[in-house]
Design an enzyme around this catalytic site. Structure first.
Site, PDB file in Angstrom:
ATOM      1  N   ARG A  54      73.539  82.190  52.596  1.00  0.00           N
ATOM      2  CA  ARG A  54      74.239  81.931  51.114  1.00  0.00           C
ATOM      3  C   ARG A  54      73.701  80.755  50.358  1.00  0.00           C
ATOM      4  O   ARG A  54      73.981  80.541  49.066  1.00  0.00           O
ATOM      5  CB  ARG A  54      75.836  81.900  51.327  1.00  0.00           C
ATOM      6  CG  ARG A  54      76.409  81.926  49.967  1.00  0.00           C
ATOM      7  CD  ARG A  54      78.254  82.239  49.923  1.00  0.00           C
ATOM      8  NE  ARG A  54      78.699  81.626  51.091  1.00  0.00           N
ATOM      9  CZ  ARG A  54      78.942  80.473  51.389  1.00  0.00           C
ATOM     10  NH1 ARG A  54      78.466  79.176  50.480  1.00  0.00           N
ATOM     11  NH2 ARG A  54      79.686  79.872  52.435  1.00  0.00           N
ATOM     12  N   TYR A 107      72.953  91.440  24.831  1.00  0.00           N
ATOM     13  CA  TYR A 107      73.143  92.508  25.781  1.00  0.00           C
ATOM     14  C   TYR A 107      74.536  92.719  25.981  1.00  0.00           C
ATOM     15  O   TYR A 107      75.242  91.404  26.164  1.00  0.00           O
ATOM     16  CB  TYR A 107      72.608  92.212  27.336  1.00  0.00           C
ATOM     17  CG  TYR A 107      72.821  93.272  28.569  1.00  0.00           C
ATOM     18  CD1 TYR A 107      72.827  94.509  28.153  1.00  0.00           C
ATOM     19  CD2 TYR A 107      73.348  92.894  29.347  1.00  0.00           C
ATOM     20  CE1 TYR A 107      73.163  95.650  29.228  1.00  0.00           C
ATOM     21  CE2 TYR A 107      73.681  93.794  30.479  1.00  0.00           C
ATOM     22  CZ  TYR A 107      73.849  95.046  30.441  1.00  0.00           C
ATOM     23  OH  TYR A 107      73.970  95.912  31.269  1.00  0.00           O
ATOM     24  N   ASP A 179      67.938  83.774  27.007  1.00  0.00           N
ATOM     25  CA  ASP A 179      67.451  84.951  28.063  1.00  0.00           C
ATOM     26  C   ASP A 179      66.102  85.387  27.647  1.00  0.00           C
ATOM     27  O   ASP A 179      65.965  85.995  26.666  1.00  0.00           O
ATOM     28  CB  ASP A 179      68.727  85.785  27.910  1.00  0.00           C
ATOM     29  CG  ASP A 179      68.453  87.372  28.905  1.00  0.00           C
ATOM     30  OD1 ASP A 179      67.453  87.526  29.235  1.00  0.00           O
ATOM     31  OD2 ASP A 179      69.640  87.709  28.910  1.00  0.00           O
ATOM     32  N   LYS A 204      64.107  93.659  35.691  1.00  0.00           N
ATOM     33  CA  LYS A 204      63.418  94.285  34.608  1.00  0.00           C
ATOM     34  C   LYS A 204      61.960  93.995  34.829  1.00  0.00           C
ATOM     35  O   LYS A 204      61.480  94.362  35.842  1.00  0.00           O
ATOM     36  CB  LYS A 204      63.789  93.763  33.281  1.00  0.00           C
ATOM     37  CG  LYS A 204      65.418  93.776  33.031  1.00  0.00           C
ATOM     38  CD  LYS A 204      65.936  95.318  32.992  1.00  0.00           C
ATOM     39  CE  LYS A 204      67.518  95.319  33.155  1.00  0.00           C
ATOM     40  NZ  LYS A 204      68.492  94.504  32.841  1.00  0.00           N
TER      41      LYS A 204
HETATM   42  C1  LIG Z   1      68.324  90.989  28.106  1.00  0.00           C
HETATM   43  C2  LIG Z   1      69.608  91.349  29.371  1.00  0.00           C
HETATM   44  N1  LIG Z   1      70.161  90.192  30.009  1.00  0.00           N
HETATM   45  C3  LIG Z   1      70.815  90.521  30.915  1.00  0.00           C
HETATM   46  C4  LIG Z   1      70.980  91.346  31.626  1.00  0.00           C
HETATM   47  C5  LIG Z   1      71.849  92.023  32.804  1.00  0.00           C
HETATM   48  O1  LIG Z   1      70.958  91.876  33.970  1.00  0.00           O
HETATM   49  P1  LIG Z   1      71.209  92.857  35.353  1.00  0.00           P
HETATM   50  O2  LIG Z   1      71.608  94.048  34.775  1.00  0.00           O
HETATM   51  O3  LIG Z   1      70.204  92.490  36.216  1.00  0.00           O
HETATM   52  O4  LIG Z   1      72.613  92.143  35.698  1.00  0.00           O
HETATM   53  C6  LIG Z   1      70.281  92.911  30.901  1.00  0.00           C
HETATM   54  C7  LIG Z   1      70.586  94.308  31.612  1.00  0.00           C
HETATM   55  O5  LIG Z   1      70.038  95.001  30.874  1.00  0.00           O
HETATM   56  C8  LIG Z   1      69.570  92.660  29.800  1.00  0.00           C
HETATM   57  O6  LIG Z   1      68.892  93.520  29.026  1.00  0.00           O
END
Ligand SMILES: Cc1ncc(COP(=O)(O)O)c(C=O)c1O
Length: 388
Positions: A54, A107, A179, A204
């Site tokens: 962890r 998101y 992000d 992704k």
């Molecule tokens: C731009 C973006 N940030 C964060 C996330 C969240 O990621 P996760 O699904 O791996 O928690 C997503 C999910 O689609 C996303 O498109």
């Protein structure tokens, strides 16, 4: 310094046991100590090594090392999902009474986390169009500690000038968090443009194969250490197995990204010529509002973009139901093409007024263009568009 593709293959930096060529998967929850003194030294940080998975695990650390290298950052912290990465970054910095500014195209769960969950903890927020520097400047308060945005933003690819925001944030002691999920470090490295933190849904493009949920944060060492401690206390570390799959995915990141970019460009050109298709939101389009900023801070435009069907919701849902090759699914950045309807799927939790400001109409469709032979993807869309 070696080139990106060389580093994605060689930057894990770990001494691999038994002369293993690939980084092995360390599926172990705990590590034995050579002596009670050695255990105590490890806990006190007087000696390097592993204690408990962890807190840290060699496979996870190899992944962190590669990503920190590819993002031109000092250190990385891997978590169990992109949302866990966003949550750990924000909460290791923000305290009750603080204020955060976030981009309005976001998101949906990120927006919900910032505007609802943080509010429950006494952290206020302002949602602004971060592509408008004056709007960001006007939103800054004495207690503002973080500016958080996606660029390109999900799903309409809104572009924010990272350097411009970082330059107005830094003198006020405000941290800029980007992000970087839509670009991957191959096309954009936010820290090079002055951001303090670059983070990803590693689910992704970093993984690329649609078989992992993961997140990663890259920052300078002292910030990364704060996030690592937060992760230790809240338990959100990435599993070694997912780190192993991510390490494998990253070995082909640049190759995949180039193909995503080329395929997206060709699909954009095709869709631009279809009368049933309305507005297109693709940063590679010279007419796209953020195109010039994107061209300055990115070296490619990525593979995920959105387009509107002129006939709205009915047309969008009919299109999605007619496709045979493209998979109707959320997520993005996989080697195969995924397509979805943001208003009823990924962004359904977004309040209506913000959805309108984001440009998420009922006719909007988001496509994550894969690495297939693009003629086949175009043919699939052409057939489906004809049938609606
Ligand atoms: C731009 C973006 N940030 C964060 C996330 C969240 O990621 P996760 O699904 O791996 O928690 C997503 C999910 O689609 C996303 O498109």
């Amino acid at each position: 310094m070696h080139g990106f593709t060389t580093r994605q293959l060689h930057a894990d930096g770990q001494q691999k046991p038994l002369n293993a060529h690939a980084m092995p998967l360390f599926l172990t929850s705990t590590f034995s100590f050579d002596s009670p003194e050695a255990g105590a030294d490890l806990f006190l940080g007087r000696r390097a090594g592993h204690i408990y998975s962890r807190v840290g695990n060699p496979t996870v650390e190899a992944l962190e090392q590669v990503i920190a290298n590819l993002e031109n950052g000092e250190a990385a912290v891997a978590l169990g999902s992109g949302m866990a990465a966003i949550h750990a970054s924000l909460l290791s910095i923000l305290k009750a009474g603080d204020h955060v500014i976030c981009g309005e195209v976001l998101y949906s769960p990120s927006l919900h986390l910032i505007t609802e969950r943080l509010a429950d903890l006494g952290i206020t927020s302002t949602v602004v169009d971060t592509s408008n520097e004056q709007a960001v400047r006007d939103a800054i308060r004495d207690k503002t500690k973080v500016i958080f945005f996606e660029t390109p933003a999900n799903p309409t690819c809104k572009i924010t000038d990272i350097r411009a925001i970082a330059e107005l944030a830094r003198p006020k002691g405000i941290l800029t968090i980007v992000d970087n999920t839509f670009s991957s470090p191959y096309f954009q490295r936010p820290l090079d443009h002055g951001a303090d933190i670059s983070l990803h849904s590693a689910t992704k493009y970093l993984n690329g194969h649609g078989d992992v949920i993961g997140g990663i944060v890259v920052a300078r060492s002292e910030l990364a250490a704060m996030i690592r401690t937060y992760r230790r206390d809240t338990g959100g570390i990435l599993s070694p197995f997912d780190a192993y799959l991510l390490l494998r995915g990253i070995r082909t990141l640049s190759l995949r990204m180039l193909r995503h970019h080329d395929n997206a460009m060709k699909l954009f050109e095709f869709l631009s010529s279809v009368p049933k298709v309305g507005k297109l939101y693709y940063p590679g389009d010279p007419q796209f509002p953020g195109h010039h900023v994107a061209a300055r801070q990115m070296t490619g435009f990525g593979g995920c973009f959105s387009f509107e069907l002129a006939d709205g919701f009915e047309a969008a849902t009919r299109l999605l139901s007619k496709l045979k090759l493209c998979t109707l699914a959320v997520s993005l950045g996989t080697v195969d093409t995924l397509i979805e309807h943001p208003a009823s799927m990924t962004h359904v939790a977004t309040p209506k007024d913000i959805m309108e400001r984001q440009g998420i109409t009922s006719g909007l469709v988001r496509i994550s263009v894969g690495c297939e032979d693009i003629e086949d993807v175009i043919a699939d869309l052409e057939d489906a568009l004809e049938a609606i």
